[in-house]
Write an enzyme that holds these catalytic residues in place. Structure first.
Site, PDB file in Angstrom:
ATOM      1  N   ASP A 194      34.253  23.052  30.720  1.00  0.00           N
ATOM      2  CA  ASP A 194      33.596  23.019  32.027  1.00  0.00           C
ATOM      3  C   ASP A 194      34.671  22.747  33.079  1.00  0.00           C
ATOM      4  OD1 ASP A 194      32.209  22.165  34.383  1.00  0.00           O
ATOM      5  OD2 ASP A 194      30.464  21.665  33.174  1.00  0.00           O
ATOM      6  N   LEU A 195      34.680  23.564  34.146  1.00  0.00           N
ATOM      7  CA  LEU A 195      35.691  23.388  35.191  1.00  0.00           C
ATOM      8  C   LEU A 195      35.629  22.012  35.846  1.00  0.00           C
ATOM      9  CD1 LEU A 195      35.473  26.871  36.958  1.00  0.00           C
ATOM     10  CD2 LEU A 195      37.356  26.027  35.565  1.00  0.00           C
ATOM     11  N   ALA A 208      38.208  32.104  35.878  1.00  0.00           N
ATOM     12  CA  ALA A 208      36.909  31.567  36.296  1.00  0.00           C
ATOM     13  C   ALA A 208      37.007  30.839  37.628  1.00  0.00           C
ATOM     14  CB  ALA A 208      36.368  30.608  35.226  1.00  0.00           C
ATOM     15  N   SER A 209      36.036  31.109  38.518  1.00  0.00           N
ATOM     16  CA  SER A 209      35.948  30.398  39.782  1.00  0.00           C
ATOM     17  C   SER A 209      34.551  30.640  40.350  1.00  0.00           C
ATOM     18  CB  SER A 209      37.000  30.900  40.776  1.00  0.00           C
ATOM     19  OG  SER A 209      37.073  30.068  41.918  1.00  0.00           O
ATOM     20  N   LYS A 259      39.428  29.166  47.200  1.00  0.00           N
ATOM     21  CA  LYS A 259      40.439  29.986  46.525  1.00  0.00           C
ATOM     22  C   LYS A 259      41.846  29.680  47.054  1.00  0.00           C
ATOM     23  CE  LYS A 259      39.835  32.699  43.809  1.00  0.00           C
ATOM     24  NZ  LYS A 259      39.777  32.573  42.326  1.00  0.00           N
ATOM     25  N   PRO A 277      43.207  39.999  44.069  1.00  0.00           N
ATOM     26  CA  PRO A 277      42.452  41.213  44.387  1.00  0.00           C
ATOM     27  C   PRO A 277      41.584  41.051  45.624  1.00  0.00           C
ATOM     28  CG  PRO A 277      41.372  40.015  42.631  1.00  0.00           C
ATOM     29  CD  PRO A 277      42.628  39.253  42.957  1.00  0.00           C
ATOM     30  N   VAL A 336      36.118  43.232  44.456  1.00  0.00           N
ATOM     31  CA  VAL A 336      36.215  43.949  43.180  1.00  0.00           C
ATOM     32  C   VAL A 336      34.906  44.669  42.876  1.00  0.00           C
ATOM     33  CG1 VAL A 336      36.685  43.730  40.721  1.00  0.00           C
ATOM     34  CG2 VAL A 336      37.847  42.223  42.347  1.00  0.00           C
ATOM     35  N   SER A 366      30.187  39.652  43.934  1.00  0.00           N
ATOM     36  CA  SER A 366      30.990  40.837  44.255  1.00  0.00           C
ATOM     37  C   SER A 366      30.140  42.101  44.316  1.00  0.00           C
ATOM     38  CB  SER A 366      32.103  41.009  43.217  1.00  0.00           C
ATOM     39  OG  SER A 366      32.984  39.919  43.254  1.00  0.00           O
TER      40      SER A 366
END
Length: 216
Positions: free
Chosen positions: A15-16, A36-37, A112, A139, A142, A154
């Protein structure tokens, strides 16, 4: 399910927002891709809502990678960390540019930017005892084939245009890139020696929502 051999695939749980599980996930790995974000469909109310998972989650992955002796980490960043908050007319953005989180740039762009900044600081700092090499892929928006019927932020722009209730499109331009090209960039970032320590902006050009609607 998607036509790929899965005999060599091993799944780990992490888990982040938690420390547990990351060391086990990267154990015995030479290369790590951190892709992952959080990117919700709806904009969070608080500008720092996405920072804990994005920035702190990235640091958790890097700390585990350093402890495990990983050789290289590829980070999925974004053009959101490159060109937001700078309103200089006609400016051409490159990998040398950074978004300005002190400006009102939005929760995702702020998260980010802070996450990638933290990654480069970690890679150059004393905790990177390996040390591992860091590469960032940045990127734009996307687009491309989805793996299943679950779509995320996205694809929200495409979904909104194709919906039966669409009355028009926003007057917005966006840098676009195909998901397959982004995937190929990640593979090259893992394997090409000269990629170490670099950022790579990925965009096939800019399209307006109107142009995207006509393409559809």
């Amino acid at each position: 399910e998607h036509g790929q051999p899965v005999e060599e695939l091993e799944l780990c749980h992490a888990d982040l927002l938690k420390d547990e599980g990351w060391r086990e996930a990267v154990d015995s790995c030479d290369l790590v891709l951190h892709v992952a974000s959080p990117i919700p469909r709806r904009r969070p109310k608080h500008e720092d809502a996405l920072v804990p998972a994005a920035r702190d989650g990235t640091v958790r992955v890097l700390r585990a990678a350093a402890a495990a002796g990983v050789k290289r980490v590829v980070l999925t960043s974004s053009l959101a960390a490159v060109c937001m908050g700078n309103s200089t007319p006609g400016k051409v953005f490159t990998e040398a540019d950074w978004s300005l989180p002190e400006h009102p740039i939005g929760p995702y762009h702020r998260a980010k930017t802070l996450a990638e900044r933290a990654a480069w600081e970690f890679a150059a700092g004393p905790e990177n005892t390996g040390p591992f090499e860091l590469v960032a892929i940045n990127p734009g928006d996307v687009f491309g084939p989805l793996l299943d019927r679950e779509y995320h932020a996205s694809a929200q722009a495409i979904h909104s245009i194709m919906g039966k209730g669409a009355l028009g499109v926003a007057r917005v331009d966006m840098p676009v890139v195909d998901v397959r090209d982004v995937a190929a960039a990640h593979v090259e970032a893992m394997l090409v020696p000269a990629a170490a320590g670099e950022r790579f902006c990925c965009s096939a050009g800019v399209l307006s929502m109107r142009e995207i609607a006509f393409i559809l």
